[in-house]
Motif scaffolding. Structure first.
Motif, mmCIF file in Angstrom:
data_model
loop_
_atom_site.group_PDB
_atom_site.id
_atom_site.type_symbol
_atom_site.label_atom_id
_atom_site.label_comp_id
_atom_site.label_asym_id
_atom_site.label_seq_id
_atom_site.Cartn_x
_atom_site.Cartn_y
_atom_site.Cartn_z
ATOM 1 N N GLU A 50 -9.808 76.827 44.184
ATOM 2 C CA GLU A 50 -8.421 77.245 44.360
ATOM 3 C C GLU A 50 -7.790 76.516 45.540
ATOM 4 O O GLU A 50 -8.445 76.287 46.567
ATOM 5 N N VAL A 51 -6.532 76.180 45.384
ATOM 6 C CA VAL A 51 -5.763 75.519 46.439
ATOM 7 C C VAL A 51 -4.456 76.280 46.605
ATOM 8 O O VAL A 51 -3.722 76.497 45.632
ATOM 9 N N ILE A 52 -4.159 76.688 47.824
ATOM 10 C CA ILE A 52 -2.943 77.457 48.098
ATOM 11 C C ILE A 52 -1.750 76.513 48.242
ATOM 12 O O ILE A 52 -1.801 75.520 48.964
ATOM 13 N N VAL A 53 -0.679 76.852 47.532
ATOM 14 C CA VAL A 53 0.541 76.047 47.476
ATOM 15 C C VAL A 53 1.728 76.998 47.630
ATOM 16 O O VAL A 53 1.704 78.109 47.090
ATOM 17 N N PRO A 54 2.783 76.598 48.339
ATOM 18 C CA PRO A 54 3.969 77.457 48.393
ATOM 19 C C PRO A 54 4.613 77.607 47.022
ATOM 20 O O PRO A 54 4.614 76.662 46.217
ATOM 21 N N SER A 55 5.170 78.770 46.765
ATOM 22 C CA SER A 55 5.773 79.033 45.459
ATOM 23 C C SER A 55 7.118 78.347 45.283
ATOM 24 O O SER A 55 7.601 78.205 44.162
ATOM 25 N N HIS A 56 7.729 77.921 46.386
ATOM 26 C CA HIS A 56 9.015 77.221 46.306
ATOM 27 C C HIS A 56 8.816 75.784 46.768
ATOM 28 O O HIS A 56 8.757 75.503 47.970
ATOM 29 N N THR A 57 8.696 74.887 45.820
ATOM 30 C CA THR A 57 8.538 73.462 46.081
ATOM 31 C C THR A 57 8.747 72.730 44.767
ATOM 32 O O THR A 57 8.882 73.356 43.708
ATOM 33 N N PHE A 58 8.778 71.414 44.818
ATOM 34 C CA PHE A 58 8.824 70.633 43.587
ATOM 35 C C PHE A 58 7.481 70.768 42.882
ATOM 36 O O PHE A 58 6.430 70.867 43.516
ATOM 37 N N ILE A 59 7.511 70.747 41.558
ATOM 38 C CA ILE A 59 6.314 71.048 40.774
ATOM 39 C C ILE A 59 5.166 70.072 41.029
ATOM 40 O O ILE A 59 3.996 70.392 40.803
ATOM 41 N N ALA A 60 5.453 68.867 41.534
ATOM 42 C CA ALA A 60 4.400 67.878 41.768
ATOM 43 C C ALA A 60 3.329 68.396 42.720
ATOM 44 O O ALA A 60 2.161 68.010 42.610
ATOM 45 N N THR A 61 3.709 69.257 43.664
ATOM 46 C CA THR A 61 2.726 69.784 44.614
ATOM 47 C C THR A 61 1.662 70.578 43.893
ATOM 48 O O THR A 61 0.454 70.382 44.102
ATOM 49 N N ALA A 62 2.080 71.491 43.032
ATOM 50 C CA ALA A 62 1.129 72.304 42.280
ATOM 51 C C ALA A 62 0.450 71.488 41.182
ATOM 52 O O ALA A 62 -0.745 71.661 40.915
ATOM 53 N N ALA A 63 1.185 70.590 40.553
ATOM 54 C CA ALA A 63 0.628 69.803 39.456
ATOM 55 C C ALA A 63 -0.515 68.927 39.928
ATOM 56 O O ALA A 63 -1.494 68.728 39.198
ATOM 57 N N ALA A 64 -0.431 68.404 41.149
ATOM 58 C CA ALA A 64 -1.515 67.580 41.672
ATOM 59 C C ALA A 64 -2.815 68.360 41.744
ATOM 60 O O ALA A 64 -3.898 67.821 41.508
ATOM 61 N N VAL A 65 -2.713 69.653 42.063
ATOM 62 C CA VAL A 65 -3.900 70.516 42.083
ATOM 63 C C VAL A 65 -4.441 70.693 40.673
ATOM 64 O O VAL A 65 -5.652 70.583 40.430
ATOM 65 N N SER A 66 -3.554 70.946 39.737
ATOM 66 C CA SER A 66 -3.970 71.129 38.347
ATOM 67 C C SER A 66 -4.632 69.879 37.797
ATOM 68 O O SER A 66 -5.607 69.961 37.023
ATOM 69 N N PHE A 67 -4.142 68.707 38.186
ATOM 70 C CA PHE A 67 -4.657 67.456 37.642
ATOM 71 C C PHE A 67 -6.117 67.199 38.014
ATOM 72 O O PHE A 67 -6.813 66.448 37.323
ATOM 73 N N VAL A 68 -6.584 67.771 39.138
ATOM 74 C CA VAL A 68 -7.984 67.570 39.524
ATOM 75 C C VAL A 68 -8.873 68.690 39.004
ATOM 76 O O VAL A 68 -10.049 68.762 39.339
ATOM 77 N N GLY A 69 -8.309 69.596 38.194
ATOM 78 C CA GLY A 69 -9.096 70.665 37.602
ATOM 79 C C GLY A 69 -9.181 71.916 38.428
ATOM 80 O O GLY A 69 -9.818 72.894 38.024
ATOM 81 N N ALA A 70 -8.539 71.931 39.601
ATOM 82 C CA ALA A 70 -8.514 73.133 40.437
ATOM 83 C C ALA A 70 -7.336 74.019 40.033
ATOM 84 O O ALA A 70 -6.508 73.650 39.197
ATOM 85 N N THR A 71 -7.248 75.187 40.645
ATOM 86 C CA THR A 71 -6.219 76.166 40.310
ATOM 87 C C THR A 71 -5.239 76.318 41.464
ATOM 88 O O THR A 71 -5.649 76.657 42.579
#
Length: 376
Positions: free
Chosen positions: A90-111
């Motif tokens: 799991e990687v903690i990401v702010p809920s208000h940001t451009f989607i690329a921040t969260a998507a980068a986590v998803s791309f490596v298989g993490a949540t």
């Protein structure tokens, strides 16, 4: 570092007045890039670094810069090299940001694990951070949103206590400082975007990773160059995230003007603040110890849609950064998120509006925008 001492660029070194971005692009058309070609062919300094490499130390300080194509790819490669993410992490990401921040986590298989943001700074709310940490948490990605540095002292203290890696998303905060230090030099690694609309933008997709971890830098440098340290010997995951020489040529020239453009943005923001006195808008804040670089100038109004329509009628262009929060995006529909889960973010997304902001704005233009706002 192996690239020699930094060339620190100061505002005093720049010609006065500093040219506007469009004027700089005129200069680029007459610029040759052949002087860096021999270095661009070297695996030690692949495409782009021969032209730009030493100059970036003026932006990043003494950290090792790895130049690449775009933010998601850079965070993806650093995620593999620095933390070795695996499914279930799991990687903690702010809920208000451009989607690329969260998507980068998803791309490596993490949540990506979202945490709500502060109501005034719009950055990660440190008071809500610890509750989001689980035995599966590996990293935190704070975002210096809109150009305002996040609360890095609180984030780094908690990360150290819990053994977590911190990767700064500095995509909107080129040159911003936190307690006297440049963003990008505060966590274990950081990603910058050079997308054309950024405070420091290329002519296409481009970005950079910085880190003080020599081993991670070595791995990422090879991974972004199809996994090779030696030509045609591919030891690591073969990503293709090199920065091409043309983008480096554009950035090389524009980097020299970044400090001057930042000062202009801050002057513009100060004039907005003065001229918007008496309105019912919530205007951007500057948190203690942080220097805002105003990538965008975001105001808030419960009557956002009406205000935006009014400004459009007056010939004033605006934007919304961002109208739909990450947890309500269709891509994350299967992640168990629900409406109402991040109330501050949802309210922000319903109220924010970005007013015009760029270094070449005149006082008359800012006064016209402010007067148009006050009419509504």
């Amino acid at each position: 570092t192996q690239y020699g001492p930094p060339e620190v660029l100061h505002v005093a070194d720049l010609p006065k007045p500093a040219p506007r971005p469009n004027e700089v692009l005129v200069k680029i058309r007459a610029t040759t890039v052949t002087s860096g070609d021999w270095r661009a062919r070297s695996l030690k300094m692949p495409a782009g670094f021969g032209l730009l490499g030493r100059l970036v130390f003026g932006l990043t300080g003494p950290r090792q810069p790895i130049l690449g194509t775009e933010l998601s790819g850079i965070v993806e490669t650093v995620g593999k090299a620095v933390t070795r993410f695996k499914p279930g992490d799991e990687v903690i990401v702010p809920s208000h940001t451009f989607i690329a921040t969260a998507a980068a986590v998803s791309f490596v298989g993490a949540t990506p694990v979202l945490v709500d943001v502060e109501e005034q700074s719009y950055n990660l709310d440190v008071s809500k951070l610890e509750a989001a940490i689980t035995p599966h948490t590996r990293a935190i990605i704070p975002v210096h949103l809109y150009g305002l540095p996040a609360d890095m002292d609180g984030i780094m203290q908690l990360a150290e206590e819990r053994g977590l890696v911190v990767i700064e998303d500095a995509s909107q905060a080129h040159g911003a400082t936190y307690k006297g230090r440049r963003v990008g030099c505060l966590g274990h690694a950081a990603a910058f975007s050079f997308y054309p609309t950024k405070n420091l933008g290329a002519a296409g997709d481009a970005g950079m990773l910085v880190t003080n971890d020599a081993n991670a830098a070595d791995q990422v440098r090879a991974m972004r160059n199809v996994g090779q340290r030696k030509k045609y010997h591919h030891e690591l995951p073969p990503f293709n995230h090199r920065l091409d020489t043309l983008q480096a040529a554009v950035l090389r020239i524009k980097l020299r003007y970044l400090d001057g453009w930042t000062e202009a943005r801050r002057r513009n923001a100060a004039l907005y603040r003065e001229k918007l006195q008496g309105s019912d808008l919530l205007i951007p804040v500057e948190t203690p110890g942080a220097t805002h670089v105003y990538h965008v100038y975001v105001v808030r109004s419960p009557q956002r849609d009406r205000l935006q329509a009014h400004l459009q009628e007056r010939g004033v262009g605006t934007a919304i950064h961002y109208p739909v929060p990450i947890h309500l995006q269709p891509f994350y529909a299967g992640n168990g998120f629900r409406q109402g889960q991040f109330p501050v973010t949802e309210q922000i997304c319903n109220e924010i509006l970005s007013l015009p902001m760029f270094p070449g704005m005149t006082a008359e233009q800012i006064e016209y925008v402010a007067a148009s706002v006050l009419e509504c």
